[in-house]
Design an enzyme around this catalytic site. Structure first.
Site, PDB file in Angstrom:
ATOM      1  N   SER A 131       0.857  -1.190   0.000  1.00 17.73           N
ATOM      2  CA  SER A 131       0.000   0.000   0.000  1.00 17.73           C
ATOM      3  C   SER A 131       0.884   1.228   0.000  1.00 17.73           C
ATOM      4  O   SER A 131       2.030   1.196   0.482  1.00 17.73           O
ATOM      5  CB  SER A 131      -0.897   0.016   1.245  1.00 17.73           C
ATOM      6  OG  SER A 131      -1.541   1.267   1.390  1.00 17.73           O
ATOM      7  N   TYR A 186      -2.015  -0.640  10.545  1.00 17.62           N
ATOM      8  CA  TYR A 186      -2.097  -0.941   9.119  1.00 17.62           C
ATOM      9  C   TYR A 186      -0.850  -0.452   8.371  1.00 17.62           C
ATOM     10  O   TYR A 186      -0.239  -1.211   7.603  1.00 17.62           O
ATOM     11  CB  TYR A 186      -3.341  -0.293   8.527  1.00 17.62           C
ATOM     12  CG  TYR A 186      -3.487  -0.503   7.036  1.00 17.62           C
ATOM     13  CD1 TYR A 186      -3.932  -1.719   6.527  1.00 17.62           C
ATOM     14  CD2 TYR A 186      -3.179   0.520   6.134  1.00 17.62           C
ATOM     15  CE1 TYR A 186      -4.063  -1.918   5.158  1.00 17.62           C
ATOM     16  CE2 TYR A 186      -3.309   0.334   4.771  1.00 17.62           C
ATOM     17  CZ  TYR A 186      -3.748  -0.885   4.279  1.00 17.62           C
ATOM     18  OH  TYR A 186      -3.869  -1.074   2.932  1.00 17.62           O
TER      19      TYR A 186
END
Length: 277
Positions: free
Chosen positions: A169, A182
């Site tokens: 990501s 995350y």
């Protein structure tokens, strides 16, 4: 190879992506495993590969949902010459043995294993000071250990020429408030990808990662439904729009295909340039 123009603006900052007419004929008849394929980007990847003649084993924690997704893809491709079969199964990516069983099932069902996408992941939220033990443990177990175990299972069954793609990501290199668990997990995925590429290169297996930014999926719905948050997000994206899932499919196909046969250990950002802002 041709690309359809993906941009038709029907919502401020959002793009409804036209299907990318990208054809990699070398992918036809190959066998792929995709984790987290019951919904979202995983289901998109399964449909895109099957449409190009890849035989797909989709694995998801929710086996029933995975079965529904496989059936929906079969219906979508009904009558499409050369479409590959999609088969569903269950898996908990935190379980190393379960991932190995998925690899073994792919070989048992289709006779080989060529491609593996480590897509399963979670997107937790909490201020850094309040992250509970359960959240950080679950995030690292699913987002990082799950990638490692998937890669280990894939490599055990692949011949030289195999390709593994992990889902990282843009959060691996950009801080997002409330997403420390995350972001740190995706930073680990990015570096793990590079480590695996070095070691699995000895086996002739390539390992790369996709690093999406703001893409129109369930994970970014909270941004799109909050006008101030959406405006702030668009200001951080040089292309000033949210990406469509189809705009992640094209780069994924590239990394899996022979077009990228000398590409390994690469983290390909698909983020509209947001990592630079």
């Amino acid at each position: 190879m041709t690309l359809l123009d993906p941009t038709t603006h029907e919502h401020p900052g959002r793009v409804e992506g036209a299907r990318m007419a990208v054809d990699h004929p070398d992918l036809r008849d190959k066998v792929a495993v995709i984790t987290g394929a019951g919904r979202g980007m995983g289901a998109r990847f399964a449909a895109a590969l099957a449409r190009r003649g890849v035989r797909v084993l989709g694995a998801d924690l929710d086996e029933s949902l995975m079965g529904e997704a496989a059936a929906a893809i079969a219906l979508e491709h009904d009558g499409l010459a050369g479409a590959g079969e999609v088969v569903g199964t269950g898996v908990d990516v935190r379980d190393r043995d379960a991932q190995q069983r998925v690899a073994d099932l792919a070989v048992e069902r289709f006779g080989r294993l060529d491609l593996w996408i480590n897509n399963a992941g979670i997107f937790p939220e909490a201020p850094a000071a309040d992250i509970p033990v359960s959240q950080i443990q679950a995030t690292l177990a699913i987002n990082v250990e799950g990638v490692l175990y998937g890669a280990q299972a894939a490599a055990s069954a692949m011949a030289p020429g195999g390709s593994i793609v992990n889902m990282a990501s843009v959060a691996a290199v950009r801080v997002r408030r409330g997403r420390a668990a995350y972001c740190s997990s995706k930073a680990a995925v990015a570096h793990l990808t590079e480590c695996l590429a070095v070691e699995y290169g000895d086996l002739g297996i390539r390992v790369n990662a996709i690093a999406p930014g703001f893409v129109d999926t369930e994970m970014t719905r909270w941004v799109q439904d909050d006008p101030p948050a959406l405006a702030k997000a668009l200001d951080s994206i040089p292309l000033h729009r949210i990406g469509s899932p189809e705009e992640v499919v094209g780069p994924m196909l590239f990394l899996l295909s022979d077009s990228a046969r000398y590409v390994t250990g690469h983290i390909l950002a698909v983020d509209g340039g947001s990592r630079h802002v």
